[in-house]
Design a protein around this motif. Structure first.
Motif, PDB file in Angstrom:
ATOM      1  N   PRO A  45     -11.595  -5.817  -8.110  1.00 50.12           N
ATOM      2  CA  PRO A  45     -12.088  -7.148  -7.720  1.00 50.12           C
ATOM      3  C   PRO A  45     -10.926  -8.108  -7.532  1.00 50.12           C
ATOM      4  CG  PRO A  45     -12.428  -6.794 -10.056  1.00 50.12           C
ATOM      5  CD  PRO A  45     -11.924  -5.491  -9.505  1.00 50.12           C
ATOM      6  N   GLU A  46     -11.240  -9.283  -6.952  1.00 54.43           N
ATOM      7  CA  GLU A  46     -10.216 -10.306  -6.757  1.00 54.43           C
ATOM      8  C   GLU A  46     -10.733 -11.638  -7.289  1.00 54.43           C
ATOM      9  OE1 GLU A  46      -7.554 -12.075  -5.829  1.00 54.43           O
ATOM     10  OE2 GLU A  46      -6.363 -10.281  -6.229  1.00 54.43           O
ATOM     11  N   PHE A  47      -9.999 -12.713  -6.994  1.00 49.74           N
ATOM     12  CA  PHE A  47     -10.269 -14.001  -7.628  1.00 49.74           C
ATOM     13  C   PHE A  47     -11.680 -14.517  -7.345  1.00 49.74           C
ATOM     14  CE2 PHE A  47     -10.095 -18.704  -7.645  1.00 49.74           C
ATOM     15  CZ  PHE A  47      -9.777 -18.889  -8.989  1.00 49.74           C
ATOM     16  N   ARG A  48     -12.178 -14.362  -6.118  1.00 52.43           N
ATOM     17  CA  ARG A  48     -13.518 -14.817  -5.765  1.00 52.43           C
ATOM     18  C   ARG A  48     -14.498 -13.649  -5.773  1.00 52.43           C
ATOM     19  NH1 ARG A  48     -14.040 -20.159  -6.672  1.00 52.43           N
ATOM     20  NH2 ARG A  48     -12.583 -21.394  -5.450  1.00 52.43           N
ATOM     21  N   ASP A  49     -15.769 -13.977  -5.958  1.00 51.69           N
ATOM     22  CA  ASP A  49     -16.785 -12.927  -6.012  1.00 51.69           C
ATOM     23  C   ASP A  49     -16.998 -12.239  -4.669  1.00 51.69           C
ATOM     24  OD1 ASP A  49     -18.109 -14.909  -4.591  1.00 51.69           O
ATOM     25  OD2 ASP A  49     -19.813 -15.079  -5.954  1.00 51.69           O
ATOM     26  N   CYS A  50     -16.477 -12.832  -3.586  1.00 51.78           N
ATOM     27  CA  CYS A  50     -16.616 -12.275  -2.245  1.00 51.78           C
ATOM     28  C   CYS A  50     -15.341 -11.579  -1.778  1.00 51.78           C
ATOM     29  CB  CYS A  50     -16.982 -13.381  -1.254  1.00 51.78           C
ATOM     30  SG  CYS A  50     -15.824 -14.778  -1.314  1.00 51.78           S
ATOM     31  N   GLN A  51     -14.418 -11.324  -2.698  1.00 52.85           N
ATOM     32  CA  GLN A  51     -13.156 -10.681  -2.356  1.00 52.85           C
ATOM     33  C   GLN A  51     -13.027  -9.338  -3.053  1.00 52.85           C
ATOM     34  OE1 GLN A  51     -10.749 -14.330  -3.548  1.00 52.85           O
ATOM     35  NE2 GLN A  51      -9.559 -13.664  -1.791  1.00 52.85           N
ATOM     36  N   ILE A  52     -12.264  -8.455  -2.426  1.00 56.42           N
ATOM     37  CA  ILE A  52     -11.997  -7.156  -3.022  1.00 56.42           C
ATOM     38  C   ILE A  52     -10.589  -6.736  -2.599  1.00 56.42           C
ATOM     39  CG2 ILE A  52     -12.929  -5.753  -1.107  1.00 56.42           C
ATOM     40  CD1 ILE A  52     -14.328  -4.066  -3.416  1.00 56.42           C
ATOM     41  N   GLU A  53      -9.924  -5.954  -3.422  1.00 55.09           N
ATOM     42  CA  GLU A  53      -8.521  -5.597  -3.189  1.00 55.09           C
ATOM     43  C   GLU A  53      -8.346  -4.090  -3.229  1.00 55.09           C
ATOM     44  OE1 GLU A  53      -4.062  -6.443  -5.094  1.00 55.09           O
ATOM     45  OE2 GLU A  53      -5.844  -7.176  -6.115  1.00 55.09           O
ATOM     46  N   ILE A  54      -7.441  -3.592  -2.382  1.00 60.31           N
ATOM     47  CA  ILE A  54      -7.039  -2.187  -2.466  1.00 60.31           C
ATOM     48  C   ILE A  54      -5.529  -2.110  -2.654  1.00 60.31           C
ATOM     49  CG2 ILE A  54      -8.975  -1.327  -1.089  1.00 60.31           C
ATOM     50  CD1 ILE A  54      -5.521  -1.295   0.460  1.00 60.31           C
ATOM     51  N   GLY A  55      -5.083  -0.999  -3.228  1.00 58.22           N
ATOM     52  CA  GLY A  55      -3.656  -0.763  -3.402  1.00 58.22           C
ATOM     53  C   GLY A  55      -3.351   0.698  -3.175  1.00 58.22           C
ATOM     54  N   THR A  56      -2.397   0.994  -2.329  1.00 57.94           N
ATOM     55  CA  THR A  56      -2.062   2.385  -2.037  1.00 57.94           C
ATOM     56  C   THR A  56      -1.327   3.019  -3.217  1.00 57.94           C
ATOM     57  OG1 THR A  56       0.127   1.919  -1.098  1.00 57.94           O
ATOM     58  CG2 THR A  56      -1.785   1.787   0.400  1.00 57.94           C
ATOM     59  N   SER A  57      -1.204   4.330  -3.166  1.00 59.84           N
ATOM     60  CA  SER A  57      -0.298   5.040  -4.061  1.00 59.84           C
ATOM     61  C   SER A  57       1.134   4.783  -3.597  1.00 59.84           C
ATOM     62  CB  SER A  57      -0.591   6.537  -4.038  1.00 59.84           C
ATOM     63  OG  SER A  57      -1.915   6.798  -4.452  1.00 59.84           O
ATOM     64  N   VAL A  58       2.094   5.229  -4.387  1.00 61.84           N
ATOM     65  CA  VAL A  58       3.491   5.134  -3.967  1.00 61.84           C
ATOM     66  C   VAL A  58       3.698   6.114  -2.816  1.00 61.84           C
ATOM     67  CG1 VAL A  58       5.888   5.405  -4.651  1.00 61.84           C
ATOM     68  CG2 VAL A  58       4.213   4.517  -6.291  1.00 61.84           C
ATOM     69  N   ALA A  59       4.135   5.588  -1.673  1.00 57.92           N
ATOM     70  CA  ALA A  59       4.336   6.410  -0.481  1.00 57.92           C
ATOM     71  C   ALA A  59       5.824   6.642  -0.259  1.00 57.92           C
ATOM     72  CB  ALA A  59       3.731   5.732   0.746  1.00 57.92           C
ATOM     73  N   ALA A  60       6.187   7.879   0.028  1.00 57.13           N
ATOM     74  CA  ALA A  60       7.592   8.199   0.275  1.00 57.13           C
ATOM     75  C   ALA A  60       8.076   7.614   1.583  1.00 57.13           C
ATOM     76  CB  ALA A  60       7.791   9.713   0.285  1.00 57.13           C
ATOM     77  N   ASP A  61       7.162   7.459   2.547  1.00 57.50           N
ATOM     78  CA  ASP A  61       7.551   6.928   3.850  1.00 57.50           C
ATOM     79  C   ASP A  61       6.339   6.288   4.516  1.00 57.50           C
ATOM     80  OD1 ASP A  61       6.000   9.074   4.821  1.00 57.50           O
ATOM     81  OD2 ASP A  61       7.755  10.373   4.999  1.00 57.50           O
ATOM     82  N   ILE A  62       6.543   5.779   5.709  1.00 64.05           N
ATOM     83  CA  ILE A  62       5.482   5.048   6.402  1.00 64.05           C
ATOM     84  C   ILE A  62       4.329   5.964   6.783  1.00 64.05           C
ATOM     85  CG2 ILE A  62       6.300   5.296   8.774  1.00 64.05           C
ATOM     86  CD1 ILE A  62       5.108   1.990   7.172  1.00 64.05           C
ATOM     87  N   ALA A  63       4.603   7.240   7.032  1.00 61.21           N
ATOM     88  CA  ALA A  63       3.529   8.175   7.376  1.00 61.21           C
ATOM     89  C   ALA A  63       2.566   8.344   6.203  1.00 61.21           C
ATOM     90  CB  ALA A  63       4.115   9.524   7.790  1.00 61.21           C
ATOM     91  N   GLU A  64       3.109   8.485   5.006  1.00 61.35           N
ATOM     92  CA  GLU A  64       2.258   8.578   3.817  1.00 61.35           C
ATOM     93  C   GLU A  64       1.495   7.287   3.591  1.00 61.35           C
ATOM     94  OE1 GLU A  64       3.945   9.866   0.158  1.00 61.35           O
ATOM     95  OE2 GLU A  64       4.787  11.717   0.994  1.00 61.35           O
TER      96      GLU A  64
END
Length: 383
Positions: A45-64
């Motif tokens: 979740p994020e600060f507002r009830d209408c927001q949501i957040e994603i976060g990638t894994s650690v990527a070795a490069d831009i393709a990942e």
């Protein structure tokens, strides 16, 4: 110490809307549960009830990074679509009133709202954060942070996606910064010459009980508290995934170039914060369509022209990182215009066909929601 990996991590914040009306919608508990079941801890979740957040894994490069971001965007879009909702990756909703929204899931956001007082009434913005892994050399992080501040206005101009606020064209490309800059410990980072100095500064706030740790430092660029990275936080969130990846590649190349110069006993000049602030403002106001101050010549030049010179300097680094195509994508953004430019064009086109202002904004936002689905792994049709 070993050479830095220059690994990538990307965080994005989205607004959740009704897919028909484009009005903001609270994230249902069962949607968040379903998203977590599908995507794990990469969604929150994020600060507002209408927001949501994603976060990638650690990527070795831009393709990942691309594969992970496509998976996360696509999976979350499908979970939302199943519930009559859609995701929009713009930094401000074009007409919604932030004061009508509650805070997000969890007591953490209630505490932030209490801490920042009346500022919380306006705070409903979405950004993109780019982490670049620099290894365990803490001095390298502070050294590169001082130099990399110069490049932040370019990141902002390329990513700008928030020209509208409460139904009006703000005449800024990124209204988000106008809101977020009211928060404490935000804006450009101060000049810091060593890791010890950074820890002394942030430690004083922790010791006084003002903040729990340095994660409550919300500068445009900061050493991450959780990871051995420099985290660039100035960017608006972008509807098109490919544009987000181009901006991430630009940030990654900046860090590698500055490190490479260091290995050659060279460094980027650390300019006065006053001058960087001026370019930051110009990027916020004019986005990709304006001019920036060429700090070497003390003259205004087109942002696209300056960006081209930077890209030539970083071409070797982009080749080494495997992101040359993505880096060149920033020139395409600068030439065609950022999301803020596209939003205004879409709005003007709808008005010219006879739409009322609110309906024109709604049509524009439908287009933004479709852009979000380009290139993602999802069963949701972009048509």
């Amino acid at each position: 110490m070993p050479d830095p990996a220059f690994s990538l991590g990307i965080e994005e914040e989205y607004l959740v809307v009704d897919k028909t009306t484009m009005d903001l919608a609270a994230v249902p508990n069962e949607m968040l549960d379903a998203a977590k079941k599908r995507l794990g801890d990469h969604v929150s979740p994020e600060f507002r009830d209408c927001q949501i957040e994603i976060g990638t894994s650690v990527a070795a490069d831009i393709a990942e990074a691309r594969a992970d971001l496509a998976h996360l965007r696509g999976g979350l879009a499908e979970v939302a679509d199943d519930r009559g909702l859609a995701l929009v990756a713009v930094s401000c909703h074009p007409w919604a009133d932030p004061e009508s929204r509650g805070t997000g899931h969890g007591a953490r956001y209630d505490k932030i709202a209490e801490d920042i007082g009346g500022i919380a009434r306006r705070l409903m913005t979405c950004g993109m954060h780019v982490h670049v892994g620099l290894g365990e050399d803490q001095e390298l992080r502070t050294d590169l942070m001082a130099q990399a501040t110069y490049f932040l206005p370019f990141v902002l101009a390329l990513s700008a996606s928030s020209p509208y606020w409460r139904g009006e064209d703000t005449r800024l490309s990124s209204w988000r910064l106008n809101i977020f800059d009211q928060c404490p410990r935000s804006g450009l980072p101060p000049r810091i010459d060593s890791w010890a100095e950074y820890r002394k500064m942030t430690g004083a706030l922790v010791e006084a009980g003002i903040i729990e740790d340095a994660s409550k430092i919300w500068w445009d660029l900061r050493p991450s508290e959780a990871w051995p990275t420099l985290e660039t936080r100035i960017a608006d969130v972008m509807p098109r995934m490919e544009e987000a990846l181009s901006v991430a590649a630009f940030v990654q190349c900046v860090m590698r170039m500055l490190w490479r110069l260091k290995t050659e006993n060279k460094r980027w000049r650390v300019y006065d914060r006053f001058l960087i602030e001026e370019n930051r403002w110009r990027a916020q106001r004019y986005g990709t369509e304006g001019t920036l101050l060429d700090l070497g010549r003390n003259e205004l030049r087109p942002m696209e022209e300056l960006l081209g010179e930077l890209e030539e300097m970083m071409e070797t680094d982009a080749q080494g990182l495997g992101c040359l195509d993505e880096l060149r994508g920033t020139r395409r953004i600068a030439h065609r215009g950022s999301s803020a430019t596209r939003q205004r064009r879409a709005y003007d086109a709808a008005i010219s066909k006879g739409a009322e202002p609110r309906e024109a904004l709604r049509e524009m936002l439908h287009g933004v929601a479709q852009e979000f689905l380009e290139g993602v792994e999802s069963g949701v049709s972009p048509k």
